[in-house]
Every structure is written in structure tokens, then in C-alpha cells.
Write a protein that holds these residues in place. Structure first.
Motif, PDB file in Angstrom:
ATOM      1  N   SER A 235      39.853  52.359  46.755  1.00 53.72           N
ATOM      2  CA  SER A 235      40.840  51.749  45.725  1.00 53.72           C
ATOM      3  C   SER A 235      41.950  51.369  46.291  1.00 53.72           C
ATOM      4  CB  SER A 235      41.430  53.125  44.847  1.00 53.72           C
ATOM      5  OG  SER A 235      40.159  53.688  44.229  1.00 53.72           O
ATOM      6  N   PHE A 238      41.403  47.783  47.553  1.00 59.20           N
ATOM      7  CA  PHE A 238      41.452  46.989  46.394  1.00 59.20           C
ATOM      8  C   PHE A 238      42.799  46.794  46.057  1.00 59.20           C
ATOM      9  CE2 PHE A 238      40.249  45.138  42.778  1.00 59.20           C
ATOM     10  CZ  PHE A 238      41.288  45.129  41.710  1.00 59.20           C
ATOM     11  N   LEU A 239      43.809  47.598  46.191  1.00 63.53           N
ATOM     12  CA  LEU A 239      45.011  47.224  46.009  1.00 63.53           C
ATOM     13  C   LEU A 239      45.806  46.545  47.287  1.00 63.53           C
ATOM     14  CD1 LEU A 239      46.213  50.512  44.525  1.00 63.53           C
ATOM     15  CD2 LEU A 239      45.649  48.461  43.384  1.00 63.53           C
ATOM     16  N   ILE A 254      36.251  43.119  47.217  1.00 65.11           N
ATOM     17  CA  ILE A 254      36.030  43.024  45.899  1.00 65.11           C
ATOM     18  C   ILE A 254      37.365  42.411  45.382  1.00 65.11           C
ATOM     19  CG2 ILE A 254      36.044  44.331  43.838  1.00 65.11           C
ATOM     20  CD1 ILE A 254      34.206  46.175  44.989  1.00 65.11           C
ATOM     21  N   MET A 258      37.402  38.285  43.780  1.00 64.99           N
ATOM     22  CA  MET A 258      37.499  38.518  42.011  1.00 64.99           C
ATOM     23  C   MET A 258      37.523  37.065  41.402  1.00 64.99           C
ATOM     24  SD  MET A 258      39.839  41.723  40.980  1.00 64.99           S
ATOM     25  CE  MET A 258      41.110  40.853  40.490  1.00 64.99           C
ATOM     26  N   TYR A 262      34.250  33.978  38.520  1.00 69.25           N
ATOM     27  CA  TYR A 262      34.487  33.145  37.321  1.00 69.25           C
ATOM     28  C   TYR A 262      33.431  31.877  37.416  1.00 69.25           C
ATOM     29  CZ  TYR A 262      38.172  36.325  36.561  1.00 69.25           C
ATOM     30  OH  TYR A 262      38.858  37.632  36.236  1.00 69.25           O
ATOM     31  N   ILE A 269      30.902  40.205  44.655  1.00 69.55           N
ATOM     32  CA  ILE A 269      31.445  41.569  44.243  1.00 69.55           C
ATOM     33  C   ILE A 269      30.314  42.395  43.899  1.00 69.55           C
ATOM     34  CG2 ILE A 269      33.814  40.606  43.742  1.00 69.55           C
ATOM     35  CD1 ILE A 269      32.850  41.518  40.548  1.00 69.55           C
ATOM     36  N   GLY A 273      30.341  46.587  45.683  1.00 70.14           N
ATOM     37  CA  GLY A 273      30.143  47.652  44.664  1.00 70.14           C
ATOM     38  C   GLY A 273      29.239  48.190  44.441  1.00 70.14           C
TER      39      GLY A 273
ATOM     40  N   PHE B 122      38.021  49.756  39.497  1.00 72.39           N
ATOM     41  CA  PHE B 122      38.446  48.507  39.607  1.00 72.39           C
ATOM     42  C   PHE B 122      36.997  47.662  39.634  1.00 72.39           C
ATOM     43  CE2 PHE B 122      36.898  48.518  44.103  1.00 72.39           C
ATOM     44  CZ  PHE B 122      37.120  49.946  44.501  1.00 72.39           C
ATOM     45  N   TRP B 123      35.910  48.122  40.148  1.00 70.34           N
ATOM     46  CA  TRP B 123      34.701  47.371  39.830  1.00 70.34           C
ATOM     47  C   TRP B 123      34.135  47.327  38.578  1.00 70.34           C
ATOM     48  CZ3 TRP B 123      29.031  48.553  40.265  1.00 70.34           C
ATOM     49  CH2 TRP B 123      28.145  47.666  40.725  1.00 70.34           C
ATOM     50  N   GLN B 126      36.283  44.588  36.899  1.00 74.65           N
ATOM     51  CA  GLN B 126      35.951  43.717  37.121  1.00 74.65           C
ATOM     52  C   GLN B 126      34.692  42.883  36.596  1.00 74.65           C
ATOM     53  OE1 GLN B 126      38.038  41.654  38.372  1.00 74.65           O
ATOM     54  NE2 GLN B 126      36.600  39.928  37.969  1.00 74.65           N
ATOM     55  N   ILE B 127      33.861  44.046  36.409  1.00 76.19           N
ATOM     56  CA  ILE B 127      32.304  43.564  35.769  1.00 76.19           C
ATOM     57  C   ILE B 127      32.679  43.413  34.329  1.00 76.19           C
ATOM     58  CG2 ILE B 127      30.190  44.602  35.324  1.00 76.19           C
ATOM     59  CD1 ILE B 127      29.790  45.404  37.861  1.00 76.19           C
ATOM     60  N   ILE B 129      35.202  42.212  32.980  1.00 77.62           N
ATOM     61  CA  ILE B 129      35.989  41.115  32.681  1.00 77.62           C
ATOM     62  C   ILE B 129      34.848  40.123  32.645  1.00 77.62           C
ATOM     63  CG2 ILE B 129      37.576  39.363  33.528  1.00 77.62           C
ATOM     64  CD1 ILE B 129      39.500  41.578  34.367  1.00 77.62           C
ATOM     65  N   VAL B 134      34.355  36.715  30.101  1.00 77.84           N
ATOM     66  CA  VAL B 134      33.977  35.387  30.866  1.00 77.84           C
ATOM     67  C   VAL B 134      32.851  34.615  30.111  1.00 77.84           C
ATOM     68  CG1 VAL B 134      33.562  33.734  32.656  1.00 77.84           C
ATOM     69  CG2 VAL B 134      35.443  35.529  32.649  1.00 77.84           C
ATOM     70  N   GLN B 142      43.088  39.485  29.710  1.00 82.31           N
ATOM     71  CA  GLN B 142      44.160  39.490  30.492  1.00 82.31           C
ATOM     72  C   GLN B 142      45.546  39.782  29.556  1.00 82.31           C
ATOM     73  OE1 GLN B 142      44.475  38.841  34.087  1.00 82.31           O
ATOM     74  NE2 GLN B 142      42.368  39.301  33.721  1.00 82.31           N
ATOM     75  N   VAL B 256      45.277  51.038  39.204  1.00 83.61           N
ATOM     76  CA  VAL B 256      44.326  49.953  39.539  1.00 83.61           C
ATOM     77  C   VAL B 256      43.937  49.148  38.433  1.00 83.61           C
ATOM     78  CG1 VAL B 256      41.960  49.813  40.288  1.00 83.61           C
ATOM     79  CG2 VAL B 256      43.317  51.349  41.316  1.00 83.61           C
ATOM     80  N   ASN B 259      46.268  46.437  37.409  1.00 83.34           N
ATOM     81  CA  ASN B 259      46.118  45.258  38.331  1.00 83.34           C
ATOM     82  C   ASN B 259      45.162  44.407  37.978  1.00 83.34           C
ATOM     83  OD1 ASN B 259      48.166  45.069  40.217  1.00 83.34           O
ATOM     84  ND2 ASN B 259      46.753  45.857  41.847  1.00 83.34           N
ATOM     85  N   ALA B 260      43.904  44.840  37.536  1.00 85.48           N
ATOM     86  CA  ALA B 260      42.763  43.986  37.243  1.00 85.48           C
ATOM     87  C   ALA B 260      42.905  43.354  35.847  1.00 85.48           C
ATOM     88  CB  ALA B 260      41.610  44.809  37.345  1.00 85.48           C
TER      89      ALA B 260
END
Lengths: 299, 319
Positions: A235, A238-239, A254, A258, A262, A269, A273, B122-123, B126-127, B129, B134, B142, B256, B259-260
Motif C-alpha cells: 500500500s 502504491f502511494l 501497480i 495504472m 486502459y 498490473i 497483483g 488498490f489492486w 484498479q481491476i 475500474i 472501461v 472517477q 488508497v 487515490n484510485a
């Protein structure tokens, strides 16, 4: 019925040691084998393959992973593709695993030793000094660890050593609290009082009356602390508070990749993970298996 | 009874003093003292705190308190919704698996919860999202609301503010804000659900082994009545005690997750403050969040002890 059981040879089983029970239970044993295989793979990749996680090859961006081995450049190169700067994902994964897991393992072990010692001392010797230490640590335990981690990392600046000390400091109250509760619960039992009245030294009481009953919980708490340390290190990575930029680390990887998902580069990633998830699950299963097999040995 | 409350108040005051010392140390580190000594600095600092002047953020130039309070309100909206949902879901699944212990469904529930507790937050965010938002393009991910809507900042809670917009016949802005909620809430509440399942399972199983439950069964009461009336009421104090750690865990994960998902709360604020070396914001964060944590912890402990006190007919339990 009891009399014939006592006389029956087959009814008096020999005590089976806990590692034998652990080996015979299928899920923890397979998890242990998988974990050892992965650790050996990481060690061999770092020591014997010449992998370079910093090398940016401008000719090959965004190569997808291909599992068919191509030995033209050396063993293990570019198996898992490249990222946006042309760096080898397999090399970054192995070095990142080394950074993350060594850091979290060190933090968990150091905080375990310090926490257990503090817990034993405050529980066995009860005087006002240790009582106030215990009060202070019980308050610190009610915080979430992240507050201390942020405070320390803000002051000292982001680097791997500072993360290690920050996570060590944040895990110590938890271990102290657990150890104190365990030993305190055992001190009040009748067999400890009986042994004390027989005139045993504190070391004897600890080694033969208290410790065998708390062994299994101690080991399972160590594995839980280890998983908490791994998740905390990732964590923080990540930050952006863990390592400087070209160094690979699973959380940092990761965070950086990120935006690249897309446009369809999912492996950037998914792989870090997956390593985190695999390691944490396997350590959980192993810890649970050790606790169950120790419990079965003593009952 | 009085001693319980007195101990909690003394502990609270000691912790507040320690926290103030920590923030004062931050303050002194940055400022060069010049001619004045440490004690005068301490008095000036305490005076400023009493008049609620926490300084000016070095990054944006505004007052720190004016930046902190809207962010705190926005974060607490997310945290409260997530904790309520995870408590309900966790209690349901936990009681189901406690009542049918050691069957296949129980092991399925516990193994799934072990698996989900190993996934880093966080993983997972992200997954969620990249797959749901997407690839399948179902729900936005967001910020709190689409930038096409202009929502006035009345209370700070986005769901309330969109309902208060005057001159709107359709609730399109409210539904748009509501569609931004599921993904952060799912990402935040997976870990508390697993913790609630574990706690409820242990607590309820321990209660069902007691003698009064067996007697109630033998008297012919229906199982639903027994579980609702006797078992859950006796299992709740233990759950309360451990739920404070779950709330703190959620406050950690919210940093976290924000942030994501680019959610404008204290998570985004604290990370930007750390990266910009903005000590005023970090110190006010430590002060307020620390006080909130201690207060919640002491309240929940006091609640559990009050349960014990009134259950035993007003006699103080030793321990």
C-alpha cells in the motif's frame, strides 16, 4: 469400557508430532510446497539469470507476454513482455518481489521479537512501570497502523529503510497486546497455580506450563502479522512513499502502470497483483495449517 | 460504574495531550525558533489551537481548517455507507455460517472470505475500474459526480446537495451522483465484510453452545425466534468490541481507495500533503483523526461494558 480401552494396546496411540500432521493435511502442505517453489524461483532468477530491471530498450515497447521460451538472449529474458519504457517485466517482477518481501519479512520478524518480549515482560512482572507501559501500548494498539506510518515517512522521507522502521513500529503494539492477553489468560489457570505452589522457578513455569499452550496461537499470529506487513508495504508503495523511481517494487509497479491498462496492456498490473495475492493466501493457509496441526497434536 | 467512565476520560485526556505534543513537534521542526525559547512557542501554539487557528497550508495558501472540513465530510459519507453495508452483509453471512458450522456452505463462505481478505485494496479498485468501467462501460468511476452538473456546496454531502438543488424536476444529478457510489463502496467494503463474517461466526457459535439456548429449544420455541431474541442479543457485545478495529481499517483503506477513484476526501488531501511536504495539513490530520479514533474506541469499549453491567443486574464485573 474405560478399563478395556486402557488395557487395549491398539487404543493407546503414540503421540503424532505436529509436523507429521501438517504433512498429512493436503491443503497446507501443497501451499507450503508452492511457496517454497516460488521463493526458489525468485532466488534462482536473481542470482543465476542475468536479468536487468533498469535497462530500457527503445526498440521493444509493450511486448505482450509469450510463454514460448526463446533462448536467443539468455534464459528467461522477455518471457513476460515489456512495459512502456522497454524494461523487462519478468526482471522487474523478480526484483520487485525481492524488495517487497524482504522488507515486509524483516519488518514482521523484528516487530514480532520486540513485541513478544515486551508482552512477556509486562505480563510476568506487574509493577507500576510495566503497568504504565502496558497502558500506553494498549492505547497505541487502538490506532490503525497507518497513522504512525504516515507520520514517520513524512518526517524521514520515502525510502525502503524508513518504510521498514515505520511498519516495525506500527506492528509492535499489536504483538504486545496479543502476547499479554495470552500469557495473562494462562497465568490464572489452576495448573500454573499448582506448579507455583510446588515451588517452581518462573522459567520452569513459563517453559512447561504456559508456553506449550500458547505455541499454536503465537505461530498463527506471526503469519497474520506477516500478511499485514506485506499488504502495508505494497500500500505504501502504491502511494509512492516506498522506493525511488527506477527501483522496482510491487506496489510502485501497480501505481505506475495504472494508466497503461486502459489501452489494453493488462499484464502490467495483473502480474504484480497476482504475486501479492498468491503469497498472502499461501502464508495464510500455511499459518492456519500449522495452528490446526499443533492443536491436533496436543488434544 | 463511575470508575469506568473516569478511566476512559483520563485516558482520552492523556492521549489528546500526546497528540498535541506530536503536532507541536511537527510545528517546531519547520519553524526556525530565533530568539524565543521552546516554552514561549508552546504557549503561543496552545493559544492558537484554542482559537481554532491551525495555520495556513503552504501549497494552496488557504486556511487548513477550511480545506480539512469539506474533505472530512466527503470522506465520511463514503465510509459510513460502506461500513453500514458491510455490517449488514457480514452479519447475515456470518450468522448463516455460524448456524450451519462445518457444512459445505460454511466452508465455502469462510474460504471465500479468506481469499478476499488477501487481495490488496488498490489492486481490487484498479481491476474494478478497468473491467467494469472501461471494458464493459456500465458505471462511471472517477470523481463524485459528472462535471456537467453544477452542484452548490451546502452541506458537503453530495447525495444531500443534489437533492436540494432548486428548480430541478428530474433527479438526474442525484442519480448521476448515486451511480458514482457502487465502485468505491465495493472496493472499500470487501475487507470489512470478511472481518465481520469472521467475528460474527466466532461470537454466534460461542453463544449457541450455551445452556440457555438449549433449554429454549427444548421448550419448543421456533429456531428463528430463539436466534433473533436470544442469540444475537448476546452475541452483539463481543461484535461491538472488535468493530472499532474494523472502522479504523476502513479509514486506512479510504486513503488508497480515494487515490484510485479521485474522490475528493481526506485521502487525496493527505497524500498530496505528504508529497508536497505540507506539514500543517499532516499535523491537523493526525490531530483530528487521532482524536476521532480514540473517542470511537473508548465509546465502543464503554458500550460493551455497559452491556455487561446491566446484564449482571448492576454489579460491577471484575476485570
Amino acid at each position: 469400557m474405560a478399563k478395556t480401552e486402557f488395557l487395549d494396546i491398539n487404543a493407546r496411540r503414540k503421540k503424532v508430532p505436529w509436523w507429521r500432521i501438517f504433512r498429512n493435511s493436503w491443503l497446507p502442505w501443497y501451499a507450503f510446497v508452492t511457496l517454497v517453489t516460488l521463493v526458489i524461483l525468485i532466488a534462482v532468477s536473481i542470482l543465476f539469470f542475468d536479468l536487468n530491471p533498469y535497462d530500457q530498450q527503445s526498440s521493444e515497447f509493450f511486448k505482450k507476454p509469450n510463454i514460448t521460451f526463446s533462448f536467443r538472449d539468455g534464459i528467461g529474458k522477455l518471457i513476460l513482455g515489456t512495459d512502456d519504457l522497454g524494461r523487462d517485466v519478468y526482471a522487474r517482477l523478480m526484483y520487485g518481489c525481492k524488495n517487497t518481501f524482504l522488507c515486509s519479512f524483516g519488518a514482521a520478524t523484528i516487530s514480532y521479537i520486540i513485541g513478544m518480549m515486551l508482552g512477556f515482560i509486562t505480563s510476568v512482572y506487574s509493577n507500576p512501570v510495566t503497568g504504565s507501559v502496558r497502558y500506553f501500548i494498549r492505547t497505541m494498539n487502538s490506532y490503525t497502523p497507518m497513522i504512525f506510518v504516515f507520520a514517520i515517512v513524512t518526517v524521514l522521507g520515502p525510502s525502503i529503510k524508513n518504510t521498514l522502521w515505520a511498519i516495525t513500529v506500527s506492528l509492535v503494539p499489536r504483538f504486545t497486546n496479543i502476547c499479554y492477553n495470552l500469557v495473562d489468560g494462562e497465568k490464572k489457570k489452576e495448573y500454573v497455580k499448582a506448579v507455583t505452589l510446588d515451588g517452581a522457578s518462573p522459567f520452569f513455569i513459563f517453559k512447561f506450563s504456559i508456553f506449550p499452550n500458547i505455541r499454536d496461537t503465537l505461530i498463527s499470529q506471526y503469519t497474520k502479522g506477516l500478511t499485514m506487513a506485506i499488504l502495508d508495504v505494497t500500500s505504501l508503495g502504491f502511494l509512492g512513499l516506498c522506493v525511488k523511481d527506477p527501483e522496482p517494487e510491487l506496489g510502485c509497479m501497480i501505481a505506475e502502470n495504472m494508466d497503461l491498462v486502459y489501452t489494453g496492456n493488462y499484464w502490467l498490473i495483473a502480474l504484480p497483483g497476482l504475486m501479492i495475492v498468491l503469497f498472502v493466501i499461501m502464508i495464510n493457509i500455511i499459518g492456519d495449517g500449522i495452528r490446526t496441526s499443533m492443536h491436533k497434536e496436543s488434544s | 460504574m463511575f470508575l469506568i467512565i473516569l478511566r476512559k476520560i483520563i485516558l482520552f485526556l492523556c492521549s489528546v495531550i500526546v497528540l498535541l505534543g506530536l503536532t507541536f513537534w511537527f510545528h517546531v521542526r519547520v519553524k526556525n525558533l530565533g530568539d524565543s525559547n521552546l516554552f514561549d512557542e508552546l504557549m503561543i501554539y496552545l493559544n492558537r489551537i484554542c482559537s481554532l487557528d491551525f495555520g495556513i497550508s503552504s501549497e494552496s495558501g488557504h486556511k487548513v481548517l477550511n480545506e480539512f472540513i469539506p474533505a472530512m465530510i466527503a470522506s465520511s459519507e463514503l465510509v459510513v455507507i460502506s461500513i453500514v453495508i458491510s455490517a449488514v452483509v457480514g452479519l447475515l453471512f456470518g450468522s448463516y455460517s455460524a448456524l450451519h458450522k462445518d457444512t459445505i456452505l460454511d466452508s465455502m463462505v469462510t474460504n471465500t472470505s479468506i481469499f478476499f481478505s488477501a487481495i490488496p485494496v488498490f489492486w481490487l479498485a484498479q481491476i474494478l475500474i478497468s473491467v467494469i468501467s472501461v471494458y464493459f462501460d456500465i458505471i462511471p468511476s472517477q470523481h463524485r459526480i459528472s462535471p456537467l452538473y453544477d452542484v452548490p456546496n451546502v452541506t458537503g454531502l453530495i447525495l444531500v446537495d443534489t437533492l436540494l438543488i432548486s428548480g430541478e424536476d428530474n433527479f438526474s444529478s442525484f442519480f448521476n451522483a448515486l451511480m458514482h457510489f457502487p465502485l468505491p463502496v465495493i472496493a472499500l467494503s470487501i475487507l470489512p465484510v470478511t472481518e465481520f463474517i469472521r467475528i460474527t461466526r466466532n461470537s454466534l457459535y460461542g453463544v449457541m453452545q450455551q445452556n440457555y439456548i438449549k433449554i429454549a429449544f427444548s421448550r419448543g420455541r421456533s429456531p428463528y425466534f430463539i436466534i433473533l431474541h436470544h442469540a444475537i442479543r448476546n452475541a452483539l457485545p463481543k461484535i461491538f468490541q472488535q468493530s472499532s478495529s474494523i472502522i479504523f481499517l476502513t479509514f486506512t483503506s479510504v486513503i488508497v481507495v480515494e487515490n484510485a477513484f479521485n474522490w475528493p476526501g481526506i485521502g487525496m488531501m493527505i497524500i498530496q500533503a505528504i508529497k508536497n511536504n505540507d506539514y500543517n495539513i499532516v499535523s491537523i490530520y493526525l490531530l483530528f483523526v487521532g482524536i476521532l479514533f480514540i473517542f470511537l474506541n473508548l465509546m465502543l469499549e464503554a458500550l460493551a461494558e455497559f452491556f455487561q453491567y446491566f446484564k449482571s443486574g448492576g454489579v460491577k464485573i471484575n476485570g
